[in-house]
Design a protein around this motif. Structure first.
Motif, PDB file in Angstrom:
ATOM      1  N   ARG A   1       1.014  -1.117   0.040  1.00  0.00           N
ATOM      2  CA  ARG A   1       0.089   0.097  -0.019  1.00  0.00           C
ATOM      3  C   ARG A   1       1.087   1.050   0.167  1.00  0.00           C
ATOM      4  O   ARG A   1       1.731   1.496   0.925  1.00  0.00           O
ATOM      5  CB  ARG A   1      -0.770   0.183   1.315  1.00  0.00           C
ATOM      6  N   LEU A   2       0.823   2.002  -1.090  1.00  0.00           N
ATOM      7  CA  LEU A   2       1.631   3.038  -1.075  1.00  0.00           C
ATOM      8  C   LEU A   2       0.982   4.339  -1.738  1.00  0.00           C
ATOM      9  O   LEU A   2      -0.172   4.166  -2.323  1.00  0.00           O
ATOM     10  CB  LEU A   2       2.990   3.054  -2.027  1.00  0.00           C
ATOM     11  N   GLU A   3       1.366   5.635  -1.280  1.00  0.00           N
ATOM     12  CA  GLU A   3       0.927   6.693  -1.753  1.00  0.00           C
ATOM     13  C   GLU A   3       1.918   7.542  -2.551  1.00  0.00           C
ATOM     14  O   GLU A   3       3.049   7.640  -1.983  1.00  0.00           O
ATOM     15  CB  GLU A   3       0.556   7.671  -0.344  1.00  0.00           C
ATOM     16  N   VAL A   4       1.560   8.233  -3.663  1.00  0.00           N
ATOM     17  CA  VAL A   4       2.544   8.654  -4.427  1.00  0.00           C
ATOM     18  C   VAL A   4       2.122  10.083  -4.494  1.00  0.00           C
ATOM     19  O   VAL A   4       0.983  10.648  -4.681  1.00  0.00           O
ATOM     20  CB  VAL A   4       2.663   8.314  -6.046  1.00  0.00           C
ATOM     21  N   ARG A   5       3.133  11.038  -4.092  1.00  0.00           N
ATOM     22  CA  ARG A   5       2.904  12.672  -4.003  1.00  0.00           C
ATOM     23  C   ARG A   5       3.851  13.405  -4.835  1.00  0.00           C
ATOM     24  O   ARG A   5       4.947  12.886  -4.831  1.00  0.00           O
ATOM     25  CB  ARG A   5       3.133  13.153  -2.565  1.00  0.00           C
TER      26      ARG A   5
ATOM     27  N   LYS B   1       8.317  13.046  -7.922  1.00  0.00           N
ATOM     28  CA  LYS B   1       7.456  12.178  -6.869  1.00  0.00           C
ATOM     29  C   LYS B   1       8.050  11.651  -5.698  1.00  0.00           C
ATOM     30  O   LYS B   1       9.335  11.291  -5.709  1.00  0.00           O
ATOM     31  CB  LYS B   1       6.773  11.149  -7.708  1.00  0.00           C
TER      32      LYS B   1
ATOM     33  N   PHE C   1       7.324   8.872  -2.897  1.00  0.00           N
ATOM     34  CA  PHE C   1       6.731   7.429  -2.642  1.00  0.00           C
ATOM     35  C   PHE C   1       6.634   6.948  -1.092  1.00  0.00           C
ATOM     36  O   PHE C   1       7.669   7.001  -0.423  1.00  0.00           O
ATOM     37  CB  PHE C   1       7.382   6.288  -3.377  1.00  0.00           C
TER      38      PHE C   1
ATOM     39  N   TYR D   1       5.471   4.483   1.744  1.00  0.00           N
ATOM     40  CA  TYR D   1       4.898   3.158   1.796  1.00  0.00           C
ATOM     41  C   TYR D   1       4.151   3.078   3.110  1.00  0.00           C
ATOM     42  O   TYR D   1       4.892   3.048   4.103  1.00  0.00           O
ATOM     43  CB  TYR D   1       6.137   2.165   1.685  1.00  0.00           C
ATOM     44  N   HIS D   2       2.969   2.670   3.193  1.00  0.00           N
ATOM     45  CA  HIS D   2       2.171   2.709   4.366  1.00  0.00           C
ATOM     46  C   HIS D   2       2.404   1.079   4.798  1.00  0.00           C
ATOM     47  O   HIS D   2       2.311   0.729   6.001  1.00  0.00           O
ATOM     48  CB  HIS D   2       0.804   3.030   4.080  1.00  0.00           C
TER      49      HIS D   2
END
Length: 109
Positions: free
Chosen positions: A23-27, A36, A38, A40-41
């Motif tokens: 589960r990851l979020e890219v900002r 960007k 990354f 990582y949740h």
């Protein structure tokens, strides 16, 4: 403990890819160059094979084995943090002949 010899590394092997459970979020952190970040949740790495490596290259991170983490901790090496990851195996996963055990060790980002 039998400590592995460490040398200057020119590169690290890639042994798989991000796992299905990642589960990851890219900002986007730069509007100009669109760089960007990354986050990582939950990091899962899906191994295709393992040949006993204690350092593995991921997408934008490195993984180290429990064995190497223990050595870093015993030697009081500073400036490094450890985040345990989830191991997954690909459908065609195999242990290669140089693996020092017959189960994947715990790995840390």
């Amino acid at each position: 403990m039998n400590r592995p010899k460490l040398y200057v590394f020119d590169g690290f092997p890639v042994k798989g890819e991000l796992g299905d459970n990642t589960r990851l979020e890219v900002r986007e952190i730069c509007e100009v160059c669109h760089r960007k970040d990354f986050i990582y949740h939950h990091l899962s790495y899906k191994f295709d094979e393992w040949d006993g490596e204690d350092v593995i290259k991921g997408v934008d991170f490195y993984l180290i084995s429990e064995k190497l983490k223990k050595i870093f901790t015993e030697e009081n090496i500073k400036g490094i943090g450890f985040q345990e990851i989830e191991n997954e195996k690909s459908e065609f996963f195999k242990f290669s002949r140089n693996s020092y055990q017959k189960e994947l060790p715990v790995f840390y980002k």
